[in-house]
Design a protein around this motif. Structure first.
Motif, PDB file in Angstrom:
ATOM      1  N   ALA A  81       0.816  -1.211   0.000  1.00 17.81           N
ATOM      2  CA  ALA A  81       0.000   0.000   0.000  1.00 17.81           C
ATOM      3  C   ALA A  81       0.850   1.262   0.000  1.00 17.81           C
ATOM      4  N   SER A  82       2.062   1.180   0.509  1.00 19.31           N
ATOM      5  CA  SER A  82       2.918   2.359   0.595  1.00 19.31           C
ATOM      6  C   SER A  82       3.678   2.635  -0.694  1.00 19.31           C
ATOM      7  N   GLN A  83       3.647   1.707  -1.645  1.00 19.35           N
ATOM      8  CA  GLN A  83       4.473   1.825  -2.838  1.00 19.35           C
ATOM      9  C   GLN A  83       3.776   2.602  -3.950  1.00 19.35           C
ATOM     10  N   LEU A  84       4.567   3.376  -4.686  1.00 20.37           N
ATOM     11  CA  LEU A  84       4.104   4.008  -5.908  1.00 20.37           C
ATOM     12  C   LEU A  84       4.405   3.093  -7.095  1.00 20.37           C
ATOM     13  N   TYR A 133       5.259  11.613 -11.345  1.00 15.04           N
ATOM     14  CA  TYR A 133       6.661  11.603 -11.761  1.00 15.04           C
ATOM     15  C   TYR A 133       7.594  12.032 -10.633  1.00 15.04           C
ATOM     16  N   GLY A 134       7.127  12.901  -9.753  1.00 13.56           N
ATOM     17  CA  GLY A 134       7.977  13.379  -8.686  1.00 13.56           C
ATOM     18  C   GLY A 134       7.808  12.630  -7.385  1.00 13.56           C
ATOM     19  N   GLY A 135       6.999  11.580  -7.381  1.00  8.73           N
ATOM     20  CA  GLY A 135       6.721  10.863  -6.142  1.00  8.73           C
ATOM     21  C   GLY A 135       5.786  11.623  -5.226  1.00  8.73           C
ATOM     22  N   TYR A 136       5.040  12.593  -5.780  1.00  4.06           N
ATOM     23  CA  TYR A 136       4.217  13.470  -4.950  1.00  4.06           C
ATOM     24  C   TYR A 136       2.916  12.833  -4.485  1.00  4.06           C
ATOM     25  N   SER A 137       2.621  11.619  -4.930  1.00  4.04           N
ATOM     26  CA  SER A 137       1.457  10.918  -4.397  1.00  4.04           C
ATOM     27  C   SER A 137       1.858   9.996  -3.247  1.00  4.04           C
ATOM     28  N   SER A 138       2.995  10.331  -2.622  1.00  4.62           N
ATOM     29  CA  SER A 138       3.358   9.698  -1.361  1.00  4.62           C
ATOM     30  C   SER A 138       3.809  10.784  -0.399  1.00  4.62           C
ATOM     31  N   THR A 139       3.979  10.431   0.849  1.00  4.52           N
ATOM     32  CA  THR A 139       4.342  11.369   1.891  1.00  4.52           C
ATOM     33  C   THR A 139       4.814  10.599   3.113  1.00  4.52           C
ATOM     34  N   THR A 140       5.566  11.266   3.970  1.00  4.81           N
ATOM     35  CA  THR A 140       5.907  10.657   5.246  1.00  4.81           C
ATOM     36  C   THR A 140       4.777  10.818   6.256  1.00  4.81           C
ATOM     37  N   GLY A 141       3.704  11.478   5.846  1.00  9.72           N
ATOM     38  CA  GLY A 141       2.536  11.641   6.704  1.00  9.72           C
ATOM     39  C   GLY A 141       1.441  10.653   6.365  1.00  9.72           C
ATOM     40  N   LEU A 142       0.269  11.170   5.986  1.00  7.96           N
ATOM     41  CA  LEU A 142      -0.918  10.355   5.735  1.00  7.96           C
ATOM     42  C   LEU A 142      -1.242  10.317   4.247  1.00  7.96           C
ATOM     43  N   VAL A 143      -1.259   9.124   3.682  1.00  7.79           N
ATOM     44  CA  VAL A 143      -1.670   8.914   2.297  1.00  7.79           C
ATOM     45  C   VAL A 143      -3.147   8.517   2.286  1.00  7.79           C
ATOM     46  N   VAL A 144      -3.942   9.225   1.480  1.00  8.21           N
ATOM     47  CA  VAL A 144      -5.356   8.890   1.310  1.00  8.21           C
ATOM     48  C   VAL A 144      -5.496   8.168  -0.021  1.00  8.21           C
ATOM     49  N   ASP A 145      -5.585   6.864   0.041  1.00  7.24           N
ATOM     50  CA  ASP A 145      -5.699   6.018  -1.147  1.00  7.24           C
ATOM     51  C   ASP A 145      -7.173   5.914  -1.510  1.00  7.24           C
ATOM     52  N   ALA A 180      11.658   3.514  -7.392  1.00  9.55           N
ATOM     53  CA  ALA A 180      12.629   4.470  -6.873  1.00  9.55           C
ATOM     54  C   ALA A 180      12.109   5.195  -5.645  1.00  9.55           C
ATOM     55  N   PHE A 181      10.797   5.221  -5.458  1.00 11.76           N
ATOM     56  CA  PHE A 181      10.215   5.936  -4.332  1.00 11.76           C
ATOM     57  C   PHE A 181       9.895   5.027  -3.145  1.00 11.76           C
ATOM     58  N   ASP A 182      10.382   3.805  -3.165  1.00 13.11           N
ATOM     59  CA  ASP A 182      10.098   2.879  -2.064  1.00 13.11           C
ATOM     60  C   ASP A 182      10.730   3.325  -0.747  1.00 13.11           C
ATOM     61  N   THR A 183      11.664   4.273  -0.814  1.00 11.97           N
ATOM     62  CA  THR A 183      12.275   4.777   0.417  1.00 11.97           C
ATOM     63  C   THR A 183      11.343   5.688   1.204  1.00 11.97           C
ATOM     64  N   ILE A 184      10.291   6.162   0.581  1.00  7.47           N
ATOM     65  CA  ILE A 184       9.324   7.012   1.282  1.00  7.47           C
ATOM     66  C   ILE A 184       8.397   6.108   2.098  1.00  7.47           C
ATOM     67  N   ARG A 185       8.337   6.325   3.396  1.00  5.27           N
ATOM     68  CA  ARG A 185       7.552   5.469   4.284  1.00  5.27           C
ATOM     69  C   ARG A 185       6.441   6.294   4.922  1.00  5.27           C
ATOM     70  N   PRO A 186       5.230   6.202   4.400  1.00 10.05           N
ATOM     71  CA  PRO A 186       4.129   6.943   5.011  1.00 10.05           C
ATOM     72  C   PRO A 186       3.894   6.518   6.455  1.00 10.05           C
ATOM     73  N   ALA A 187       3.489   7.474   7.281  1.00  9.92           N
ATOM     74  CA  ALA A 187       3.102   7.135   8.656  1.00  9.92           C
ATOM     75  C   ALA A 187       1.864   6.253   8.650  1.00  9.92           C
ATOM     76  N   ALA A 188       1.006   6.438   7.647  1.00  6.58           N
ATOM     77  CA  ALA A 188      -0.191   5.600   7.505  1.00  6.58           C
ATOM     78  C   ALA A 188      -0.740   5.754   6.101  1.00  6.58           C
ATOM     79  N   VAL A 189      -1.417   4.701   5.645  1.00  6.31           N
ATOM     80  CA  VAL A 189      -2.159   4.723   4.378  1.00  6.31           C
ATOM     81  C   VAL A 189      -3.609   4.399   4.703  1.00  6.31           C
ATOM     82  N   ALA A 190      -4.483   5.350   4.426  1.00  7.94           N
ATOM     83  CA  ALA A 190      -5.915   5.134   4.644  1.00  7.94           C
ATOM     84  C   ALA A 190      -6.548   4.712   3.332  1.00  7.94           C
TER      85      ALA A 190
END
Length: 544
Positions: free
Chosen positions: A85-88, A133-145, A92-102
C-alpha cells in the motif's frame, strides 16, 4: 541494462501478433505508464526535502481515533499489506515510508483523513494510480488512497459517473460494456483522477479533446473537510481549477461525471523507417500534424526516436511512427488512411521499411495501446496490487516540453544527436524522445476556459531515460545526466512550457511552465479553497 517501458514493448508484441508490426525489446520506449521516477530526496525529520512537505507537531497522533472514523482500513508500518500500500508505481520511491495509508472507501473517509491531518498538522496527500513523476502521491505523513472508490456507471444521456480511484483499464472496460468511451491516456494503471486533473492527453484527443474537457462535474473534499459538488454553475472557480490545474492542489476528488462518446471501432497503424531517414521523416511529420491539409483531427500519431541497447554501441537507433484513427473503420476509411500515410512518406522523401494498418474494436484497440494485447482486463493491472494482475512496476526518469511550432533543422539535428550519443554509451538503458501529436479539438478550447493553458501546441516532447532500480549509483547518475543534458540541448528549439502530468522535480520555474497565464487565477482559487496550504507538496500551487 535498463528495461524499456512495458507499454511500448507489449504494444509492439501485441501489435505484431495482430498484424500491426512492432518493435523488439531493445527498441523504443513509449512513455505513458511512466512518471518521473528520479531518486527521491530522503525526507529528514522535518520532511521538507522530499515529496511529503512538513511533518506534524511533536507527540504521536491518535491513529486509533482516525481509525474509528473510517470504514476502510488504516494501514500502519507493520500492518499486513502496508508495504504494498505504501508503494508508488516507480520503485525508486520505495524509500518514502508513510506514517499511515488510509484506504478510503467513501467521501466520509476522505473527510475524516483531512480533518485528522488538519488537526495534527501531518502532511497529507491523495493517491489513485500512484504515477506521480515526482513521487508526490506519497508522503511521510498520511496517504489517502482512493482506489476503493472506483465504480463506473453510465446514464442514458451518455454521461458517466466515475469514482476517483478508477484505473484507466477499468474505465475503458466498463464504459465499453455500455458502448461508450472517454478520451484519456493509454497506461492501464494510471488513475482517472490524476490524469484528468492535469489535463489528460490520449489517442483520441485530437478528435474528442482532453479528459479534463469532458469533465461535467466533480465531488470534492476541501481542505476544510467539507464535501462539495462542483460544476460550471456551482463553485465555478473550483470547477475551472479541477480541469487541468494539476492533481492535489485544491481538494481531494472522490468522483467525476464525464461526457462520453460512442465507442467506435478504431484503426491502428505502425510505420518504421531506417534511422538514416529520421531527419526528413521528423520534419515531414511535424508539417503533417500541423499544416492544413495534413493529418485530419481523426488521426492521432506518435513519432518515437529511441536507442536500441540490444544492438550494442555500434548499432543504430530506432525510428517508429504509430497512431490511431477514429475516422471510420470500413474498407474505404482504411484505404483513405493509407493514402494519408502515403502522403506523409512522399513528403519525407523516404518510403517506410514497413507499414501495418489494422482494424480493431474499441476495447481491443485500447488494450493494445495499453500494452495488454491478448490479455484479459484482470491481468492488465499491477502484480501484487490487484487480483490477477501481471504488470511490473518500472523505473524511469523523464521530462517534457511543448512544441508550439515545428522544431527547426538545427533542433532536429540536436535531437537525433542525443539519441545517437545514448546509443554509443555502453551499458546504458533504453532512452527515447517521444513526440505526441496535439492540436485538433484540444486547441479549440481557449487557454483561459479551463486551468489547462496549453492550447496552441502542435505536439508534446517527452524525454525518457530508462534504467534498472538495481543499477549502481554511478550508472543512475549517468542516466540522469543524459536526461538533463538532453533537456538543456533541446531548450532553444522548444517552448519553455511543460506538461503538468509529466511533472518534473528538477524543472526550473515549474509553475509558469505548467500553468502559464492561468497561474495567477489558480493561486487565487487555491487561496479560496485551501488558504493554509494543507494540500502541500514540492510543486504544488501556493495560495495567492
Amino acid at each position: 541494462m535498463g528495461v524499456p517501458d512495458r507499454r511500448s514493448v507489449l504494444r509492439a508484441a501485441g501489435a505484431g501478433a495482430l498484424g500491426l508490426g512492432g518493435l523488439t525489446l531493445g527498441g523504443a520506449i513509449l512513455a505513458g505508464c511512466q512518471d518521473d521516477p528520479g531518486q527521491p530526496s530522503q525526507p529528514g525529520p522535518s520532511g521538507t526535502s522530499g515529496p511529503s512537505g512538513d511533518s506534524g507537531p511533536s507527540g504521536s497522533p491518535d491513529w486509533a481515533a482516525l481509525e474509528s472514523r473510517l470504514t476502510g482500513p488504516l494501514l500502519r508500518p507493520g500492518s499486513p499489506g502496508y508495504t504494498t500500500a505504501s508503494q508508488l508505481y516507480d520503485p525508486a520511491f520505495d524509500t518514502i515510508r508513510p506514517a499511515a495509508v488510509a484506504r478510503a472507501a467513501s467521501p466520509a473517509d476522505v473527510t475524516a483523513c483531512v480533518d485528522f491531518a488538519r488537526q495534527t498538522e501531518l502532511p497529507i496527500t491523495a493517491r489513485a494510480g500512484g504515477h506521480s513523476y515526482g513521487g508526490y502521491s506519497s508522503t511521510t505523513g498520511l496517504v489517502v488512497d482512493v482506489t476503493e472508490m472506483s465504480t463506473v456507471t453510465t446514464a442514458a444521456d451518455g454521461t458517466a459517473r466515475i469514482g476517483a480511484g478508477a484505473l484507466l483499464v477499468d474505465v475503458y472496460d466498463r464504459l465499453g460494456q455500455a458502448g461508450r468511451a472517454l478520451p484519456a491516456g493509454s497506461c492501464p494503471t494510471v488513475g482517472i483522477a490524476g490524469l484528468s486533473l492535469g489535463g489528460g492527453i490520449g489517442v483520441l484527443s485530437r478528435r474528442h479533446g482532453l479528459t479534463c474537457d469532458r469533465m461535467l462535474s466533480a465531488d470534492v473534499v476541501l481542505a476544510s473537510g467539507e464535501l462539495v459538488h462542483t460544476d460550471a454553475d456551482h463553485d465555478a472557480d473550483l470547477f475551472w481549477a479541477l480541469r487541468g490545474g494539476g492533481g492535489g492542489n485544491v481538494g481531494i476528488v472522490t468522483s467525476f461525471t464525464f461526457a462520453t462518446h460512442e465507442a467506435t471501432p478504431l484503426v491502428l497503424f505502425t510505420c518504421h523507417w531506417p534511422w538514416s531517414a529520421a531527419a526528413d521523416v521528423l520534419a515531414a511529420w511535424q508539417r503533417w500534424i500541423s499544416d492544413p491539409g495534413g493529418a485530419p483531427d481523426t488521426v492521432w500519431s506518435s513519432c518515437v526516436l529511441s536507442s536500441a541497447p540490444r544492438s550494442g554501441v555500434g548499432g543504430t537507433p530506432v525510428l517508429r511512427l504509430s497512431g490511431v484513427s477514429c475516422g471510420g473503420s470500413d474498407d474505404a476509411a482504411i484505404a483513405g488512411l493509407r493514402t494519408v500515410l502515403a502522403g506523409l512518406a512522399d513528403a519525407a522523401g523516404h518510403q517506410p521499411s514497413s507499414t501495418s494498418v489494422g482494424r480493431r474494436d474499441h476495447r481491443t484497440a485500447m488494450l493494445i495501446e495499453a500494452g495488454c494485447a491478448g490479455m484479459d482486463v484482470a491481468a492488465c493491472h499491477l502484480r501484487g496490487r490487484t487480483a490477477g494482475g501481471t504488470l511490473p512496476r518500472i523505473a524511469q526518469r523523464a521530462a517534457s516540453a511543448f512544441l508550439l511550432e515545428p522544431i527547426s533543422a538545427a533542433g532536429i539535428s540536436t535531437l537525433l544527436g542525443t539519441i545517437e550519443q545514448r546509443q554509443r554509451t555502453a551499458g546504458a538503458g533504453s532512452a527515447a524522445v517521444i513526440l505526441d501529436a496535439w492540436g485538433g479539438e484540444i486547441n479549440r478550447v481557449a487557454p483561459g476556459d479551463t486551468a489547462f493553458v496549453h492550447r496552441s501546441a502542435i505536439a508534446s516532447a517527452q524525454y525518457v531515460a530508462g534504467y534498472s532500480i538495481n543499477d549502481s549509483t554511478a550508472r543512475k547518475d549517468a542516466n540522469q545526466g543524459w536526461l538533463r543534458s538532453t533537456v538543456a540541448a533541446m531548450a532553444p528549439f522548444v517552448s519553455a512550457s511543460a506538461y503538468q502530468n509529466y511533472i518534473d522535480p528538477e524543472l526550473a520555474h515549474w509553475d509558469q511552465a505548467y500553468y502559464g497565464d492561468n497561474l495567477a487565477r489558480l493561486r487565487r482559487v487555491k487561496r479560496a479553497y485551501d488558504p493554509d496550504d494543507l494540500l502541500h507538496f514540492a510543486q504544488g500551487v501556493t495560495p495567492a
